[in-house]
Design a protein around this motif. Structure first.
Motif, PDB file in Angstrom:
ATOM      1  N   VAL A  92      -3.251   4.357  10.089  1.00 44.93           N
ATOM      2  CA  VAL A  92      -4.266   4.841   9.144  1.00 44.93           C
ATOM      3  C   VAL A  92      -3.737   6.066   8.396  1.00 44.93           C
ATOM      4  O   VAL A  92      -3.892   6.186   7.176  1.00 44.93           O
ATOM      5  N   VAL A  93      -3.101   6.982   9.119  1.00 49.96           N
ATOM      6  CA  VAL A  93      -2.563   8.186   8.484  1.00 49.96           C
ATOM      7  C   VAL A  93      -1.414   7.826   7.546  1.00 49.96           C
ATOM      8  O   VAL A  93      -1.356   8.310   6.407  1.00 49.96           O
ATOM      9  N   VAL A  94      -0.516   6.970   7.986  1.00 51.96           N
ATOM     10  CA  VAL A  94       0.625   6.568   7.151  1.00 51.96           C
ATOM     11  C   VAL A  94       0.125   5.892   5.877  1.00 51.96           C
ATOM     12  O   VAL A  94       0.604   6.178   4.772  1.00 51.96           O
ATOM     13  N   ASP A  95      -0.867   5.018   5.999  1.00 49.20           N
ATOM     14  CA  ASP A  95      -1.423   4.354   4.818  1.00 49.20           C
ATOM     15  C   ASP A  95      -1.979   5.380   3.831  1.00 49.20           C
ATOM     16  O   ASP A  95      -1.766   5.268   2.619  1.00 49.20           O
ATOM     17  N   ALA A  96      -2.691   6.375   4.328  1.00 52.03           N
ATOM     18  CA  ALA A  96      -3.276   7.390   3.443  1.00 52.03           C
ATOM     19  C   ALA A  96      -2.191   8.189   2.728  1.00 52.03           C
ATOM     20  O   ALA A  96      -2.313   8.484   1.532  1.00 52.03           O
ATOM     21  N   LEU A  97      -1.127   8.538   3.454  1.00 49.81           N
ATOM     22  CA  LEU A  97      -0.023   9.266   2.821  1.00 49.81           C
ATOM     23  C   LEU A  97       0.673   8.385   1.777  1.00 49.81           C
ATOM     24  O   LEU A  97       1.010   8.863   0.683  1.00 49.81           O
ATOM     25  N   CYS A  98       0.883   7.109   2.095  1.00 54.81           N
ATOM     26  CA  CYS A  98       1.482   6.190   1.121  1.00 54.81           C
ATOM     27  C   CYS A  98       0.633   6.119  -0.146  1.00 54.81           C
ATOM     28  O   CYS A  98       1.152   6.225  -1.267  1.00 54.81           O
ATOM     29  N   ASP A  99      -0.660   5.952   0.024  1.00 56.62           N
ATOM     30  CA  ASP A  99      -1.557   5.865  -1.129  1.00 56.62           C
ATOM     31  C   ASP A  99      -1.497   7.149  -1.958  1.00 56.62           C
ATOM     32  O   ASP A  99      -1.412   7.106  -3.186  1.00 56.62           O
ATOM     33  N   HIS A 100      -1.538   8.280  -1.300  1.00 60.30           N
ATOM     34  CA  HIS A 100      -1.517   9.573  -1.990  1.00 60.30           C
ATOM     35  C   HIS A 100      -0.213   9.758  -2.772  1.00 60.30           C
ATOM     36  O   HIS A 100      -0.213  10.306  -3.880  1.00 60.30           O
ATOM     37  N   LEU A 101       0.894   9.296  -2.199  1.00 62.00           N
ATOM     38  CA  LEU A 101       2.210   9.473  -2.824  1.00 62.00           C
ATOM     39  C   LEU A 101       2.589   8.324  -3.756  1.00 62.00           C
ATOM     40  O   LEU A 101       3.660   8.354  -4.363  1.00 62.00           O
ATOM     41  N   GLY A 102       1.723   7.302  -3.845  1.00 61.33           N
ATOM     42  CA  GLY A 102       2.038   6.154  -4.699  1.00 61.33           C
ATOM     43  C   GLY A 102       3.137   5.274  -4.130  1.00 61.33           C
ATOM     44  O   GLY A 102       3.866   4.623  -4.869  1.00 61.33           O
ATOM     45  N   ARG A 103       3.241   5.240  -2.804  1.00 64.71           N
ATOM     46  CA  ARG A 103       4.252   4.414  -2.127  1.00 64.71           C
ATOM     47  C   ARG A 103       3.600   3.123  -1.645  1.00 64.71           C
ATOM     48  O   ARG A 103       2.407   3.076  -1.352  1.00 64.71           O
ATOM     49  N   ASP A 104       4.417   2.092  -1.500  1.00 64.16           N
ATOM     50  CA  ASP A 104       3.948   0.803  -1.019  1.00 64.16           C
ATOM     51  C   ASP A 104       3.688   0.875   0.482  1.00 64.16           C
ATOM     52  O   ASP A 104       4.611   1.164   1.260  1.00 64.16           O
ATOM     53  N   ARG A 105       2.460   0.627   0.884  1.00 64.63           N
ATOM     54  CA  ARG A 105       2.112   0.671   2.314  1.00 64.63           C
ATOM     55  C   ARG A 105       3.001  -0.240   3.156  1.00 64.63           C
ATOM     56  O   ARG A 105       3.418   0.125   4.252  1.00 64.63           O
ATOM     57  N   ALA A 106       3.255  -1.441   2.655  1.00 57.79           N
ATOM     58  CA  ALA A 106       4.007  -2.432   3.440  1.00 57.79           C
ATOM     59  C   ALA A 106       5.421  -1.941   3.771  1.00 57.79           C
ATOM     60  O   ALA A 106       5.973  -2.288   4.816  1.00 57.79           O
ATOM     61  N   THR A 107       5.999  -1.135   2.910  1.00 59.52           N
ATOM     62  CA  THR A 107       7.342  -0.617   3.132  1.00 59.52           C
ATOM     63  C   THR A 107       7.400   0.287   4.353  1.00 59.52           C
ATOM     64  O   THR A 107       8.430   0.382   5.030  1.00 59.52           O
ATOM     65  N   TYR A 108       6.280   0.949   4.662  1.00 59.67           N
ATOM     66  CA  TYR A 108       6.247   1.935   5.740  1.00 59.67           C
ATOM     67  C   TYR A 108       5.427   1.490   6.954  1.00 59.67           C
ATOM     68  O   TYR A 108       5.363   2.201   7.944  1.00 59.67           O
ATOM     69  N   ALA A 109       4.808   0.320   6.876  1.00 60.76           N
ATOM     70  CA  ALA A 109       3.911  -0.125   7.955  1.00 60.76           C
ATOM     71  C   ALA A 109       4.673  -0.621   9.171  1.00 60.76           C
ATOM     72  O   ALA A 109       5.648  -1.371   9.049  1.00 60.76           O
TER      73      ALA A 109
END
Length: 165
Positions: free
Chosen positions: A142-159
């Motif tokens: 949940v935290v990683v997804d929020a940081l990805c969204d905030h930074l404009g990064r693809d969630r799937a790349t970091y999930a």
């Protein structure tokens, strides 16, 4: 994916999910996004966003208890002391409590997912985004997804992938 692969991905998350700046507005945006997701998905979560010297955002959604805030406090302490995501500690050490020799009293520190360091360009780790309410791997996600969204990064790349049982 092996534990070693998971550790490598969490290290990559920590190294790459870096904020250009951090202030009260960023804390509010991150915390609000997590709260909105929790409400939309009917997740019982406590979310805390802070620098090391003060809490900048706190919210609790329905279904949480006082114990969730206590878990957040202990996860924040772990992130601060070890300068890494609390879920990386789970992957590296397992979920057994800290030993007496570590000096990390289990009353104040916990090895459980959901605490993530706030790293700012040019400043290093200055605080943490922490959630409690789901299993540790999901709290972390949940935290990683929020940081990805905030930074404009693809969630799937970091999930992290769903664990295979």
């Amino acid at each position: 994916m092996s534990t070693a692969d998971d550790i490598a991905l969490v290290k990559r998350q920590e190294a790459e999910l870096v904020l250009r700046a951090f202030d009260e507005a960023v804390a509010f945006d991150l915390g609000s996004a997590i709260r909105a997701r929790a409400l939309a998905e009917n997740l019982s979560l406590v979310v805390d966003v802070r620098t090391w010297d003060r809490q900048l955002f706190f919210a609790a959604t329905p279904g949480t208890a006082a114990d969730n805030s206590e878990w957040v406090r202990r996860k924040v302490n772990t992130v601060r002391r070890f300068q890494r995501a609390s879920y990386r500690m789970v992957l590296e050490r397992g979920e057994a409590p800290f030993s007496a020799q570590s000096g990390a009293d289990p009353a104040d520190f916990v090895i459980a997912g959901g605490g993530f360091p706030i790293r700012v360009e040019g400043a290093g780790i200055i605080g943490a985004v922490t959630v409690s309410g789901l299993p540790g791997r999901k709290d972390h996600g949940v935290v990683v997804d929020a940081l990805c969204d905030h930074l404009g990064r693809d969630r799937a790349t970091y999930a992290l992938p769903e664990p295979t049982e």
